[in-house]
Design an enzyme around this catalytic site. Structure first.
Site, mmCIF file in Angstrom:
data_model
loop_
_atom_site.group_PDB
_atom_site.id
_atom_site.type_symbol
_atom_site.label_atom_id
_atom_site.label_comp_id
_atom_site.label_asym_id
_atom_site.label_seq_id
_atom_site.Cartn_x
_atom_site.Cartn_y
_atom_site.Cartn_z
ATOM 1 N N TYR A 66 0.835 -1.207 0.000
ATOM 2 C CA TYR A 66 0.000 0.000 0.000
ATOM 3 C C TYR A 66 0.876 1.265 0.000
ATOM 4 O O TYR A 66 0.742 2.136 -0.872
ATOM 5 C CB TYR A 66 -0.930 -0.022 1.222
ATOM 6 C CG TYR A 66 -1.604 1.302 1.479
ATOM 7 C CD1 TYR A 66 -2.549 1.799 0.586
ATOM 8 C CD2 TYR A 66 -1.288 2.068 2.603
ATOM 9 C CE1 TYR A 66 -3.157 3.023 0.810
ATOM 10 C CE2 TYR A 66 -1.892 3.284 2.839
ATOM 11 C CZ TYR A 66 -2.821 3.764 1.938
ATOM 12 O OH TYR A 66 -3.420 4.983 2.151
ATOM 13 N N ARG A 126 0.887 -6.252 14.476
ATOM 14 C CA ARG A 126 0.637 -6.374 13.042
ATOM 15 C C ARG A 126 1.954 -6.078 12.329
ATOM 16 O O ARG A 126 2.692 -5.176 12.762
ATOM 17 C CB ARG A 126 -0.414 -5.353 12.583
ATOM 18 C CG ARG A 126 -1.807 -5.689 13.063
ATOM 19 C CD ARG A 126 -2.829 -4.761 12.473
ATOM 20 N NE ARG A 126 -2.519 -3.343 12.731
ATOM 21 C CZ ARG A 126 -3.357 -2.342 12.505
ATOM 22 N NH1 ARG A 126 -4.537 -2.582 12.009
ATOM 23 N NH2 ARG A 126 -3.023 -1.095 12.765
HETATM 24 N N1 LIG Z 1 -8.344 6.885 5.765
HETATM 25 C C1 LIG Z 1 -7.084 7.165 6.106
HETATM 26 O O1 LIG Z 1 -6.722 7.224 7.281
HETATM 27 C C2 LIG Z 1 -6.063 7.436 5.020
HETATM 28 C C3 LIG Z 1 -4.731 7.666 5.406
HETATM 29 C C4 LIG Z 1 -3.786 7.924 4.414
HETATM 30 C C5 LIG Z 1 -4.166 7.981 3.084
HETATM 31 N N2 LIG Z 1 -5.462 7.733 2.738
HETATM 32 C C6 LIG Z 1 -5.819 7.776 1.311
HETATM 33 O O2 LIG Z 1 -6.933 8.630 1.128
HETATM 34 C C7 LIG Z 1 -7.755 8.163 0.067
HETATM 35 C C8 LIG Z 1 -9.196 8.100 0.541
HETATM 36 O O3 LIG Z 1 -9.277 7.273 1.690
HETATM 37 P P1 LIG Z 1 -10.694 6.922 2.331
HETATM 38 O O4 LIG Z 1 -10.434 6.558 3.747
HETATM 39 O O5 LIG Z 1 -11.667 7.983 2.014
HETATM 40 O O6 LIG Z 1 -11.057 5.587 1.508
HETATM 41 P P2 LIG Z 1 -12.485 4.982 1.110
HETATM 42 O O7 LIG Z 1 -12.262 3.524 0.869
HETATM 43 O O8 LIG Z 1 -13.529 5.405 2.078
HETATM 44 O O9 LIG Z 1 -12.792 5.703 -0.282
HETATM 45 C C9 LIG Z 1 -12.172 5.328 -1.474
HETATM 46 C C10 LIG Z 1 -13.195 5.465 -2.584
HETATM 47 O O10 LIG Z 1 -12.565 5.178 -3.846
HETATM 48 C C11 LIG Z 1 -13.438 4.376 -4.622
HETATM 49 N N3 LIG Z 1 -12.605 3.617 -5.559
HETATM 50 C C12 LIG Z 1 -11.570 2.795 -5.252
HETATM 51 N N4 LIG Z 1 -11.023 2.314 -6.390
HETATM 52 C C13 LIG Z 1 -11.720 2.854 -7.416
HETATM 53 C C14 LIG Z 1 -11.615 2.736 -8.834
HETATM 54 N N5 LIG Z 1 -10.701 1.959 -9.418
HETATM 55 N N6 LIG Z 1 -12.495 3.434 -9.598
HETATM 56 C C15 LIG Z 1 -13.440 4.225 -9.027
HETATM 57 N N7 LIG Z 1 -13.572 4.372 -7.702
HETATM 58 C C16 LIG Z 1 -12.724 3.684 -6.900
HETATM 59 C C17 LIG Z 1 -14.181 3.523 -3.614
HETATM 60 O O11 LIG Z 1 -15.415 3.030 -4.117
HETATM 61 C C18 LIG Z 1 -14.361 4.502 -2.453
HETATM 62 O O12 LIG Z 1 -15.576 5.228 -2.565
HETATM 63 C C19 LIG Z 1 -7.177 6.819 -0.375
HETATM 64 O O13 LIG Z 1 -6.416 7.022 -1.545
HETATM 65 C C20 LIG Z 1 -6.282 6.434 0.792
HETATM 66 O O14 LIG Z 1 -5.195 5.654 0.375
HETATM 67 C C21 LIG Z 1 -6.427 7.465 3.675
#
Ligand SMILES: NC(=O)c1ccc[n+]([C@@H]2O[C@H](COP(=O)([O-])OP(=O)(O)OC[C@H]3O[C@@H](n4cnc5c(N)ncnc54)[C@H](O)[C@@H]3O)[C@@H](O)[C@H]2O)c1
Length: 325
Positions: free
Chosen positions: A141, A281
């Site tokens: 990741y 983990r």
């Molecule tokens: N949540 C955290 O703590 C965190 C920390 C660091 C980075 N991030 C990054 O932030 C971003 C958003 O995180 P989040 O927590 O909102 O995730 P989330 O899983 O809630 O949202 C991701 C969204 O992307 C959509 N998606 C995924 N692959 C897709 C594709 N190929 N085509 C179209 N839609 C697609 C999913 O349906 C989902 O709605 C991600 O890129 C994640 O890596 C999140």
């Protein structure tokens, strides 16, 4: 201004879409809804439902709309899952970005905000972590995010695409009125999982009690999702004003241990759930705390909602409401 928000039906994307709409940006959300929630979509936004791995779908988006910028949230987000399904992570997290950048270049769209992660640093050599700390991701990741950051630098050099890579620390919390919140599947984050233990009367599993920290549990930097949403708007304005490439840690600079988080959830909920200790983990560092000096200085970023109390109180409100619905 018209902004493409990918992954806008997910956790951080839905909050950022709302913040953009509240500030009169026009928002087009591209999401296949695989891991998002249709019910969180703001009615003021336009939904284009499709998979960003599908080149025809991405080309269609840029033919139909004239975007001023792209905020790319879409991707898979679980470190643990990425160690079981690495190709799925590399494919989704890297190729969606390439498809977007290729179409941005072809259509003269030059501003890209990328959801990166503190995971690009791996186990830090020192904390708090500044942006120039060595990068050494410890799972597919984190590696997938670092690969995209490098692709972005080449896109900037070759095609003049300006970008900001926002390296989030731990996104957390919910709307102040509890109307929107965090709903991942699988859920690997400590706050929603501790709240679920409180609400459902199940045991909470704490991974590792032998870390090199004052209370022997991992220490993390929690950033409220409302503050995180604001960071995207500040970064977008920066790109529009000053072309270039930017990397920002989005955190508070203050860490809380897993035990402190669990205690806060017990205090806010008033429920004393059982905590079972499991093994570590793989790839969990002792302490991950941001040095947020750069984003504070360059973007005047201030995390107004990111005290642990506000984070847990808002998350609790949202989880309680969503359980009753
Ligand atoms: N949540 C955290 O703590 C965190 C920390 C660091 C980075 N991030 C990054 O932030 C971003 C958003 O995180 P989040 O927590 O909102 O995730 P989330 O899983 O809630 O949202 C991701 C969204 O992307 C959509 N998606 C995924 N692959 C897709 C594709 N190929 N085509 C179209 N839609 C697609 C999913 O349906 C989902 O709605 C991600 O890129 C994640 O890596 C999140």
């Amino acid at each position: 201004m018209k902004i493409l928000v990918t992954g806008g039906s997910g956790y951080i994307g839905s909050f950022t879409s709302k913040s953009l709409l509240d500030k009169d940006y026009e928002v087009v959300i591209a999401d296949d809804l695989e891991r998002g929630h249709k019910e969180v979509l703001d009615k003021r936004a336009t939904l284009e439902q499709g998979n960003l791995l599908d080149k025809d779908f991405v080309a269609y988006l840029f033919q139909k709309h004239k975007f001023d910028g792209v905020i790319h949230f879409a991707g898979y987000i679980s470190m643990a899952e990425s160690t079981e399904r690495p190709y799925m992570y590399f494919e989704n997290n890297v190729f969606t970005a390439i498809n977007l950048l290729d179409n941005m270049y072809r259509n003269g769209v030059n501003n890209f905000i990328f959801s990166s992660t503190a995971g690009v640093y791996g186990s830090p050599k020192y904390t708090p972590i500044p942006e120039d700390h060595p990068k050494n991701p410890e799972n597919p990741y984190g590696e997938s995010k670092l690969i995209v950051e490098r692709i972005l630098s080449w896109s900037n050099k070759i095609h003049g695409i300006s970008f900001a890579a926002l390296r989030y620390f731990n996104a957390s919390g919910a709307a102040l009125d509890g109307s929107m919140g965090e709903g991942h599947n699988p859920e690997t984050h400590i706050i929603p999982n501790a709240i679920k233990a409180a609400l459902k009367g199940t045991d909470f599993i704490l991974y590792g009690e032998d870390y090199d920290t004052p209370d022997k549990t991992c220490v993390r930097d929690y950033i409220h999702v409302l503050d995180l949403a604001e960071a995207h708007i500040l970064a977008l304005n920066k790109l529009i004003k000053d072309k270039g490439e930017y990397f920002y840690n989005v955190g508070t600079g203050k860490g809380y241990s897993n035990k402190e988080v669990i205690e806060m959830v017990k205090m806010v909920s008033g429920i004393d759930f059982k905590v079972n200790i499991a093994g570590r983990r793989p790839g969990d560092a002792n302490i991950l705390v941001a040095d947020p000096t750069r984003i504070q200085k360059e973007l005047s970023f201030r995390p107004y909602h990111s005290s642990l109390g506000t984070i847990v109180e808002t998350a609790w409100l949202w989880h309680k409401k969503s359980l009753n619905n």
